[in-house]
Design a protein around this motif. Sequence first.
Motif, PDB file in Angstrom:
ATOM      1  N   ALA A 190       0.831  -1.207   0.000  1.00  0.00           N
ATOM      2  CA  ALA A 190       0.000   0.000   0.000  1.00  0.00           C
ATOM      3  C   ALA A 190       0.865   1.257   0.000  1.00  0.00           C
ATOM      4  O   ALA A 190       0.582   2.217  -0.729  1.00  0.00           O
ATOM      5  CB  ALA A 190      -0.929  -0.019   1.211  1.00  0.00           C
ATOM      6  N   GLU A 191       1.924   1.253   0.796  1.00  0.00           N
ATOM      7  CA  GLU A 191       2.834   2.402   0.805  1.00  0.00           C
ATOM      8  C   GLU A 191       3.434   2.610  -0.579  1.00  0.00           C
ATOM      9  O   GLU A 191       3.494   3.740  -1.083  1.00  0.00           O
ATOM     10  CB  GLU A 191       3.956   2.194   1.831  1.00  0.00           C
ATOM     11  N   GLY A 192       3.881   1.543  -1.212  1.00  0.00           N
ATOM     12  CA  GLY A 192       4.469   1.653  -2.554  1.00  0.00           C
ATOM     13  C   GLY A 192       3.502   2.225  -3.565  1.00  0.00           C
ATOM     14  O   GLY A 192       3.851   3.121  -4.345  1.00  0.00           O
ATOM     15  N   PHE A 193       2.264   1.723  -3.571  1.00  0.00           N
ATOM     16  CA  PHE A 193       1.270   2.253  -4.507  1.00  0.00           C
ATOM     17  C   PHE A 193       0.932   3.707  -4.202  1.00  0.00           C
ATOM     18  O   PHE A 193       0.803   4.523  -5.112  1.00  0.00           O
ATOM     19  CB  PHE A 193      -0.004   1.404  -4.494  1.00  0.00           C
ATOM     20  N   ALA A 194       0.770   4.045  -2.937  1.00  0.00           N
ATOM     21  CA  ALA A 194       0.420   5.426  -2.578  1.00  0.00           C
ATOM     22  C   ALA A 194       1.515   6.394  -3.014  1.00  0.00           C
ATOM     23  O   ALA A 194       1.231   7.469  -3.535  1.00  0.00           O
ATOM     24  CB  ALA A 194       0.157   5.537  -1.083  1.00  0.00           C
ATOM     25  N   ARG A 195       2.768   6.020  -2.809  1.00  0.00           N
ATOM     26  CA  ARG A 195       3.879   6.891  -3.236  1.00  0.00           C
ATOM     27  C   ARG A 195       3.876   7.076  -4.751  1.00  0.00           C
ATOM     28  O   ARG A 195       4.119   8.169  -5.256  1.00  0.00           O
ATOM     29  CB  ARG A 195       5.213   6.319  -2.785  1.00  0.00           C
ATOM     30  N   ALA A 196       3.609   5.993  -5.479  1.00  0.00           N
ATOM     31  CA  ALA A 196       3.629   6.054  -6.941  1.00  0.00           C
ATOM     32  C   ALA A 196       2.410   6.778  -7.514  1.00  0.00           C
ATOM     33  O   ALA A 196       2.538   7.562  -8.456  1.00  0.00           O
ATOM     34  CB  ALA A 196       3.709   4.635  -7.520  1.00  0.00           C
ATOM     35  N   LEU A 197       1.237   6.523  -6.951  1.00  0.00           N
ATOM     36  CA  LEU A 197      -0.001   7.073  -7.501  1.00  0.00           C
ATOM     37  C   LEU A 197      -0.321   8.474  -6.990  1.00  0.00           C
ATOM     38  O   LEU A 197      -1.054   9.217  -7.648  1.00  0.00           O
ATOM     39  CB  LEU A 197      -1.173   6.135  -7.182  1.00  0.00           C
ATOM     40  N   HIS A 198       0.189   8.820  -5.822  1.00  0.00           N
ATOM     41  CA  HIS A 198      -0.129  10.103  -5.191  1.00  0.00           C
ATOM     42  C   HIS A 198       1.160  10.735  -4.657  1.00  0.00           C
ATOM     43  O   HIS A 198       1.366  10.826  -3.440  1.00  0.00           O
ATOM     44  CB  HIS A 198      -1.135   9.902  -4.055  1.00  0.00           C
TER      45      HIS A 198
END
Length: 130
Positions: free
Chosen positions: A17-25
């Motif tokens: 979730a941290e990885g996706f949040a950093r990439a997407l937002h």
Amino acid sequence: MQIYFLCTGNSCRSQMAEGFARALHPAWRVASAGLEQHGLNPLATQVMAEAGIDISRQTSTLIDPAFLAGCDLVVTLCGDARDRCPVVPGVARLHWPLPDPAQATGDQAARLTVFRQVRDEIRRRVSALA
């Protein structure tokens, strides 16, 4: 927005979730943590790399009370974290009851299938946060 993704061991779901949040937002302040430190699961790293996101430099950490207090949103990804995470007045909370891919059984291919399913659901949910 400051967001914290919490799990029991901070090894799989919260790390993804941290990885996706950093990439997407990219404008968000994002971190993940756990009630315990279980280390970053190599299969989580592998399936995130398949999705084009490198989480290999992330580390398994314990909840930081100062970061938690400054959050706009806390997302728990397992029932243990939901039940045991400190409550901070004024901080919104979401709970995503996702299966723990580290508990998947079978051969490597079967375990990777579970990791990919959880990864894809996390991506969908993180995307929907915007």
